[in-house]
Design a protein around this motif. Structure first.
Motif, mmCIF file in Angstrom:
data_model
loop_
_atom_site.group_PDB
_atom_site.id
_atom_site.type_symbol
_atom_site.label_atom_id
_atom_site.label_comp_id
_atom_site.label_asym_id
_atom_site.label_seq_id
_atom_site.Cartn_x
_atom_site.Cartn_y
_atom_site.Cartn_z
ATOM 1 N N LEU A 2 2.592 0.777 7.487
ATOM 2 C CA LEU A 2 1.662 1.813 7.936
ATOM 3 C C LEU A 2 1.878 3.090 7.135
ATOM 4 O O LEU A 2 3.009 3.455 6.813
ATOM 5 C CB LEU A 2 1.849 2.078 9.428
ATOM 6 C CG LEU A 2 1.509 0.889 10.333
ATOM 7 C CD1 LEU A 2 1.871 1.208 11.771
ATOM 8 C CD2 LEU A 2 0.050 0.505 10.204
ATOM 9 N N ILE A 3 0.779 3.768 6.837
ATOM 10 C CA ILE A 3 0.809 4.967 6.008
ATOM 11 C C ILE A 3 0.153 6.133 6.740
ATOM 12 O O ILE A 3 -0.442 5.957 7.795
ATOM 13 C CB ILE A 3 0.089 4.728 4.656
ATOM 14 C CG1 ILE A 3 -1.360 4.304 4.900
ATOM 15 C CG2 ILE A 3 0.829 3.702 3.826
ATOM 16 C CD1 ILE A 3 -2.208 4.206 3.651
ATOM 17 N N GLY A 4 0.260 7.310 6.156
ATOM 18 C CA GLY A 4 -0.390 8.488 6.725
ATOM 19 C C GLY A 4 0.449 9.115 7.821
ATOM 20 O O GLY A 4 1.631 8.816 7.995
ATOM 21 N N SER A 5 -0.180 9.981 8.565
ATOM 22 C CA SER A 5 0.529 10.715 9.611
ATOM 23 C C SER A 5 0.361 10.038 10.967
ATOM 24 O O SER A 5 -0.527 9.213 11.164
ATOM 25 C CB SER A 5 0.005 12.153 9.680
ATOM 26 O OG SER A 5 -1.364 12.142 10.031
ATOM 27 N N ILE A 6 1.216 10.417 11.881
ATOM 28 C CA ILE A 6 1.054 10.014 13.272
ATOM 29 C C ILE A 6 -0.058 10.895 13.828
ATOM 30 O O ILE A 6 0.026 12.124 13.761
ATOM 31 C CB ILE A 6 2.359 10.203 14.057
ATOM 32 C CG1 ILE A 6 3.423 9.266 13.488
ATOM 33 C CG2 ILE A 6 2.148 9.957 15.542
ATOM 34 C CD1 ILE A 6 4.806 9.479 14.046
ATOM 35 N N PRO A 7 -1.135 10.305 14.346
ATOM 36 C CA PRO A 7 -2.278 11.122 14.763
ATOM 37 C C PRO A 7 -1.947 12.019 15.955
ATOM 38 O O PRO A 7 -1.187 11.632 16.851
ATOM 39 C CB PRO A 7 -3.343 10.093 15.119
ATOM 40 C CG PRO A 7 -2.604 8.836 15.406
ATOM 41 C CD PRO A 7 -1.354 8.876 14.576
ATOM 42 N N SER A 8 -2.531 13.205 15.957
ATOM 43 C CA SER A 8 -2.296 14.137 17.066
ATOM 44 C C SER A 8 -2.803 13.576 18.387
ATOM 45 O O SER A 8 -2.320 13.957 19.456
ATOM 46 C CB SER A 8 -2.952 15.482 16.770
ATOM 47 O OG SER A 8 -4.343 15.327 16.598
ATOM 48 N N GLU A 9 -3.735 12.642 18.329
ATOM 49 C CA GLU A 9 -4.275 12.019 19.544
ATOM 50 C C GLU A 9 -3.214 11.265 20.329
ATOM 51 O O GLU A 9 -3.419 10.926 21.491
ATOM 52 C CB GLU A 9 -5.429 11.070 19.175
ATOM 53 C CG GLU A 9 -6.696 11.769 18.740
ATOM 54 C CD GLU A 9 -6.676 12.270 17.297
ATOM 55 O OE1 GLU A 9 -7.652 12.912 16.896
ATOM 56 O OE2 GLU A 9 -5.679 12.028 16.574
ATOM 57 N N SER A 40 2.635 18.331 16.924
ATOM 58 C CA SER A 40 3.167 19.071 18.079
ATOM 59 C C SER A 40 2.737 18.432 19.393
ATOM 60 O O SER A 40 3.420 18.576 20.414
ATOM 61 C CB SER A 40 2.717 20.531 18.028
ATOM 62 O OG SER A 40 1.303 20.614 18.065
ATOM 63 N N GLU A 41 1.633 17.699 19.381
ATOM 64 C CA GLU A 41 1.127 17.046 20.597
ATOM 65 C C GLU A 41 2.103 16.021 21.156
ATOM 66 O O GLU A 41 1.958 15.606 22.301
ATOM 67 C CB GLU A 41 -0.228 16.376 20.306
ATOM 68 C CG GLU A 41 -1.365 17.336 20.081
ATOM 69 C CD GLU A 41 -1.418 17.935 18.674
ATOM 70 O OE1 GLU A 41 -2.302 18.762 18.422
ATOM 71 O OE2 GLU A 41 -0.569 17.566 17.828
#
Length: 153
Positions: free
Chosen positions: A48-55, A78-79
């Motif tokens: 898996l790539i990218g960021s951990i989603p704020s959702e 921050s979420e």
């Protein structure tokens, strides 16, 4: 190779997801935040790539998150501090950067935190140890990062 479909967010009655040890090489879809009944998610040992989603902050019932052994990058959102029921967070062996968000001090039920083998550099925010924050923490692994100097203010 494969991806986690956004339509997974339509399965709003899911309590547990285990997609570990596959060959998933996509981002974690923002629709993951629709799974408000989710208690456990294991996405470990993929690509898996990218960021951990704020959702992720919308996962009201989450107790365990395992995203170890991926290629996740950027800072933690921050979420993550909204996860009032979180007990275990394993983000070991990714490419996460920067400091821990001070909002992690709100995770009063967190028992196990493994963020080893990333690219974290920080002083531990005072919010993480003041007024009983992280009082439930039993295991903390921050080994093999880029920590230096004093760990807290």
């Amino acid at each position: 190779t494969g991806s986690i479909p956004s339509s997974l967010g339509d399965a709003t009655h899911l309590v547990s997801i285990n997609l570990s040890n596959n060959d998933l090489n996509s981002v974690i879809p923002n629709a993951i935040g629709n799974l408000s009944k989710l208690e456990s998610i294991d996405l470990g040992s993929n690509e898996l790539i990218g960021s951990i989603p704020s959702e992720i902050g919308a996962l009201d019932s989450i107790r365990e998150i395992n995203c170890q052994n991926n290629r996740l990058t950027y800072e933690l959102p921050s979420e993550i501090g909204r996860l009032a029921t979180l007990e275990a967070l394993n983000l070991q062996n990714n490419d996460l950067l920067g400091p821990l968000p001070s909002e992690m001090g709100l995770l009063t039920t967190l028992r196990d935190l493994d963020m080893s083998e990333n690219h974290l550099f920080f002083k531990i925010p005072v919010e993480l140890y003041r007024n009983g924050a992280l009082a439930s923490l039993e295991s903390l692994d921050l080994s093999n990062n880029l920590l230096s100097g004093m760990l807290y203010d």
